[in-house]
Write a protein that holds these residues in place. Structure first.
Motif, PDB file in Angstrom:
ATOM      1  N   UNK A 109       0.814  -1.215   0.000  1.00  0.00           N
ATOM      2  CA  UNK A 109       0.000   0.000   0.000  1.00  0.00           C
ATOM      3  C   UNK A 109       0.850   1.268   0.000  1.00  0.00           C
ATOM      4  N   UNK A 116       3.472  -2.919  11.726  1.00  0.00           N
ATOM      5  CA  UNK A 116       2.058  -3.150  12.038  1.00  0.00           C
ATOM      6  C   UNK A 116       1.900  -3.693  13.444  1.00  0.00           C
ATOM      7  N   UNK A 121      -4.733  -6.900  15.776  1.00  0.00           N
ATOM      8  CA  UNK A 121      -4.837  -7.371  14.394  1.00  0.00           C
ATOM      9  C   UNK A 121      -6.232  -7.882  14.021  1.00  0.00           C
ATOM     10  N   UNK A 125      -5.934  -4.950  10.306  1.00  0.00           N
ATOM     11  CA  UNK A 125      -4.549  -4.558  10.551  1.00  0.00           C
ATOM     12  C   UNK A 125      -4.330  -3.044  10.466  1.00  0.00           C
TER      13      UNK A 125
ATOM     14  N   UNK B 102      -4.790 -16.486   9.231  1.00  0.00           N
ATOM     15  CA  UNK B 102      -4.340 -15.310   9.967  1.00  0.00           C
ATOM     16  C   UNK B 102      -3.208 -14.607   9.202  1.00  0.00           C
ATOM     17  N   UNK B 106      -5.818 -11.980   7.596  1.00  0.00           N
ATOM     18  CA  UNK B 106      -5.675 -10.939   8.622  1.00  0.00           C
ATOM     19  C   UNK B 106      -4.422 -10.112   8.391  1.00  0.00           C
ATOM     20  N   UNK B 107      -3.531 -10.673   7.585  1.00  0.00           N
ATOM     21  CA  UNK B 107      -2.331  -9.919   7.229  1.00  0.00           C
ATOM     22  C   UNK B 107      -1.219  -9.962   8.254  1.00  0.00           C
ATOM     23  N   UNK B 108      -1.154 -11.031   9.035  1.00  0.00           N
ATOM     24  CA  UNK B 108      -0.104 -11.150  10.043  1.00  0.00           C
ATOM     25  C   UNK B 108       1.161 -11.697   9.385  1.00  0.00           C
ATOM     26  N   UNK B 109       1.833 -10.814   8.660  1.00  0.00           N
ATOM     27  CA  UNK B 109       2.970 -11.170   7.812  1.00  0.00           C
ATOM     28  C   UNK B 109       4.031 -12.002   8.530  1.00  0.00           C
ATOM     29  N   UNK B 110       4.322 -11.609   9.754  1.00  0.00           N
ATOM     30  CA  UNK B 110       5.455 -12.196  10.460  1.00  0.00           C
ATOM     31  C   UNK B 110       5.286 -13.698  10.751  1.00  0.00           C
ATOM     32  N   UNK B 141      -3.807  -7.452  -4.013  1.00  0.00           N
ATOM     33  CA  UNK B 141      -2.497  -7.148  -3.438  1.00  0.00           C
ATOM     34  C   UNK B 141      -2.593  -5.903  -2.550  1.00  0.00           C
ATOM     35  N   UNK B 142      -3.323  -4.902  -3.024  1.00  0.00           N
ATOM     36  CA  UNK B 142      -3.476  -3.683  -2.242  1.00  0.00           C
ATOM     37  C   UNK B 142      -4.255  -3.976  -0.957  1.00  0.00           C
ATOM     38  N   UNK B 143      -5.308  -4.756  -1.118  1.00  0.00           N
ATOM     39  CA  UNK B 143      -6.161  -5.121   0.011  1.00  0.00           C
ATOM     40  C   UNK B 143      -5.362  -5.856   1.092  1.00  0.00           C
ATOM     41  N   UNK B 144      -4.568  -6.844   0.692  1.00  0.00           N
ATOM     42  CA  UNK B 144      -3.819  -7.630   1.671  1.00  0.00           C
ATOM     43  C   UNK B 144      -2.533  -6.943   2.106  1.00  0.00           C
ATOM     44  N   UNK B 145      -1.988  -6.132   1.239  1.00  0.00           N
ATOM     45  CA  UNK B 145      -0.745  -5.445   1.574  1.00  0.00           C
ATOM     46  C   UNK B 145       0.499  -6.222   1.179  1.00  0.00           C
ATOM     47  N   UNK B 146       0.354  -7.521   0.964  1.00  0.00           N
ATOM     48  CA  UNK B 146       1.501  -8.317   0.504  1.00  0.00           C
ATOM     49  C   UNK B 146       0.999  -9.581  -0.178  1.00  0.00           C
TER      50      UNK B 146
END
Ligand SMILES: [Zn+2]
Ligand SMILES: [Zn+2]
Ligand SMILES: [Zn+2]
Ligand SMILES: [Zn+2]
Lengths: 501, 237
Positions: A109, A116, A121, A125, B102, B106-110, B141-146
């Motif tokens: 984005x 984050x 979460x 997020x 998740x 939810x976008x919990x990248x880590x 991609x924009x929605x999830x961020x990655x």
């Protein structure tokens, strides 16, 4: 998302026609303030949706262009959601500062490594480039007049102790101050709120009852609706449908408050001591965010933390007690019984003799009992051993898929003895039971947990007595403090004439 | 030495009891991020598996070394031979389902870090000319961020080669198997990519192998543009 910065305003990059320099919102030192343009004709639907809230763009079903127009005319603001000062990061939605809750990701984005927050979460997020959006225009009208009307439709009567507390709640609401209502288990604390809520509604404000547990929201909602039949109530918990209701009265889990911002004139927090409010500073932060400045704050609890108890004693915290149950009988005082190294015994498939004796006595008298054990693992070892004495013994724990059924069977007296972890320490009431804790020295049994556990006994007017026994392998400070708290409440109850001799 | 630096489990946030594995003892570099309880809930794929898709073979759902799904793909002339082989790490059980949800929704990248050492191990053992993540549409991609597939590659220390873009943005999961198989092309070769596919072995990467149709669609386009062979690697099967 990135923003271009004009002297007067921010412009989200998707709306840019040229390619000026852009930044993420957290990189912008001071956000411009836009004065309200009274001539702007704003979207009333957006107003209802966003008033008193802090939402993410993706939570708003309105085009970005329209949102930006409201921003440009001073009706809404973009706030930073996540800031960083040196190495210190802070989530401004949930208040988390602890580094372990933050992580970074290469963000599509904003095209940067975005920090984050993992703590909040589940509410969507928030990261360094996320704007939190709040309404700052005029507040919506709520239908129906509340001034000078009898809103409370309740015919019950309050006990002397309840009446005293109720008056204090009304007073605090009038003065818009803070008050702690310290009411023993079984005092009937909900009724104590009714007059105060009516007072707050008469003052024209929005009222929120917040509680850490969804169970309590579900239980409270019909009760409150029944006594305020003309008031629309929004009931908020994970997955509830009232999410976008703008109502005078809101009943919400403290978690849901993360979506609110300067919304309420009166906030009542029920069971302040209950997990996770007391352990989770996030939710305390949420309560502070959700209230307006200068709003009334009422805390309800049967077991305030030791810090709060001290503040009460030192006169630093306004409080009122209801030291007696509505049925005017004293609280059962827990007995301490040393039972040796029960854990070791359990490993050898045996139970302490005095504990077995206690169980056998309930079986003989056919008296229902709740037995608390510190861990699921120990509970599972105790169960088969107890079943040697009687078949109608069950065990239940927090993740038990049959939790509801088992509690119901206990209520219907189909179960004689129910073995449990601390999940049944509050909320659940059975009319005529004895209570035991095996391993009361375990650190899971805090002062507050033990007071709550003892508070399960003697609840009904018909059976106001019940025995409470803490079997232990070494007395703890928590046990002593819990016993002391109960004894002192009884003493106060007698002194104030709230208990029958 | 970065052993046991975090006190809390990456997944359940509980206090971790450090697991001392042989690799960590021998190499001293293995960073433990996940508690033993969570780690034990991940089930590695084991036992006899389908020669193409890695599915654990059940008695009544196989023919020799292949599963029925792969046999059906093989019987369809359009799809026969598109995907040389798929390798997957874990069984897609309820726990992994939750963790992946998740991670990507939810976008919990880590959370990806829970898998990186195993992914690294696996990718090191495979041979390929390019690692290509299954792409997301621009909106998604924009929605999830990655892109969750790309992160599997980059976080394991490899470089992704973007060869594909999405044509179709409709939700695939809502369609039946036959719809998916007969769907018009979902991917196209990225016109801006400088990578020449000629005679190259491509390893596609995605988070989950469900029906295999996404991966076969991607493989087909790559083959049509000259790739020699296409295999795939997924976290879950
Ligand atoms: Zn947060
Ligand atoms: Zn970002
Ligand atoms: Zn864990
Ligand atoms: Zn197969």
């Amino acid at each position: 998302m990135r923003f271009a910065i004009d002297t007067y305003q921010l412009i989200p990059s998707p709306l840019l026609k040229t390619r000026p320099e852009t930044k993420t919102i957290s990189q912008i030192d001071s956000l411009p303030h836009i004065p309200l343009q009274p001539s702007f004709s704003f979207n009333h639907e957006l107003q209802r949706y966003l008033s008193g809230k802090q939402l993410l763009l993706e939570e708003l079903p309105f085009p970005l262009k329209e949102i930006q127009e409201h921003y440009q005319n001073g009706y809404l603001i973009y706030r930073k959601a996540l800031i960083q000062n040196g190495r210190q990061k802070e989530c401004l939605r949930c208040g988390t500062k602890d580094h372990r809750w933050f992580s970074t990701f290469p963000c599509a984005r904003c095209g940067e490594n975005c920090v984050y927050c993992r703590q909040c979460l589940m509410m969507g997020r928030v990261s360094s480039c996320t704007p939190l959006i709040s309404w700052v225009g005029p507040l919506p009208e709520i239908e129906g007049s509340v001034k000078d009307q009898e809103l409370l439709q309740w015919t019950g009567t309050l006990s002397a102790g309840q009446q005293h507390a109720s008056n204090a709640v009304v007073h605090a609401t009038r003065q818009q101050t803070e008050l702690l209502v310290w009411a023993v288990c079984g005092a009937g604390k909900t009724e104590v709120l009714f007059k105060g809520i009516e007072q707050a509604l008469h003052q024209g404000g929005r009222v929120c009852i917040a509680t850490p547990r969804t169970d309590v929201v579900l239980e409270l909602t019909p009760r409150i609706k029944a006594v305020f039949p003309d008031i629309e109530v929004a009931s908020l918990y994970g997955g509830s449908e009232d999410r976008h209701k703008y109502s005078r009265l809101t009943i919400a889990t403290t978690h849901q408050l993360l979506r609110f911002y300067q919304a309420f004139d009166t906030v009542i927090v029920d069971e302040v001591d209950a997990f996770p409010y007391s352990v989770d500073s996030t939710l305390q932060f949420a309560v502070q965010q959700a209230r307006k400045t200068g709003s009334t704050m009422i805390y309800l609890t049967a077991t305030p933390s030791s810090t709060w108890q001290r503040e009460c004693r030192q006169g630093k915290r306004e409080f009122v007690t209801i030291p007696a149950r509505y049925h005017r009988k004293p609280l059962p005082v827990p007995k301490f019984v040393w039972c040796g190294n029960w854990g070791k015994k359990l490993a050898n498939k045996a139970l302490p003799d005095n504990f077995v004796h206690w169980v056998k006595k309930r079986i003989e008298k056919n008296k229902q009992a709740l037995i608390f054990a510190p861990k699921i693992a120990s509970m599972e070892l105790i169960l088969p051993l107890l079943r040697n004495y009687h078949p109608n013994i069950e065990a239940v724990h927090a993740e038990d898929p049959h939790r509801k059924e088992k509690v119901n069977s206990m209520r219907n007296k189909e179960i004689l003895i129910l073995l449990t972890t601390t999940i049944l320490e509050r909320g659940v009431t059975f009319p005529n039971i004895d209570v035991a804790v095996l391993g009361a020295e375990d650190s899971i049994f805090t002062e507050s947990a033990l007071v709550q556990i003892a508070g399960r006994a003697g609840r009904s007017a018909q059976f106001p007595n019940g025995e409470v026994t803490f079997f232990h392998y070494g007395k703890t400070e928590a046990m002593v403090l819990a016993q002391k708290q109960i004894v002192s409440m009884n003493k106060e109850g007698y002194k104030k004439g709230l208990l029958d001799e | 030495m970065k052993l046991f630096s975090d006190e809390y489990c990456l997944i359940c946030h509980g206090i971790r009891t450090p697991v001392i594995s042989w690799t960590s003892l021998l190499l001293g570099t293995e960073e433990q991020l996940v508690c033993e309880e969570c780690q034990n809930k991940f089930k590695s794929l084991s036992g006899e598996r389908c020669g193409i898709c890695s599915r654990v073979l059940e008695v009544d759902y196989r023919k020799e070394e292949l599963c029925y799904d792969c046999i059906r793909w093989g019987q369809d002339s359009t799809w026969s031979g598109t995907l040389t082989q798929n390798k997957s790490l874990y069984e897609y059980n309820d726990f992994l389902k939750e963790v992946i949800a998740k991670y990507k929704y939810r976008g919990d990248y880590t959370l990806v870090r829970a898998f990186t050492s195993r992914i690294k191990e696996e990718l090191t053992s495979l041979s390929f000319d390019a690692l290509t993540p299954i792409p997301l549409s621009q909106e998604r991609l924009y929605e999830r961020g990655f892109n969750q597939a790309e992160a599997l590659i980059t976080e394991a220390g490899f470089r992704p080669t973007h060869l594909l873009t999405r044509i179709h943005t409709e939700k695939q999961s809502k369609k039946s198997r036959s719809d998916r198989i007969h769907l018009p092309q979902v991917f196209q070769v990225d016109g801006e990519s400088a990578f020449s596919l000629e005679e190259k072995t491509i390893l596609l990467v995605d988070d989950i192998y469900t029906t295999g149709s996404t991966l076969r669609h991607a493989a087909k386009v790559l083959l049509e543009h000259g790739a020699k062979s296409v295999s795939s690697f997924t976290l879950a099967r």
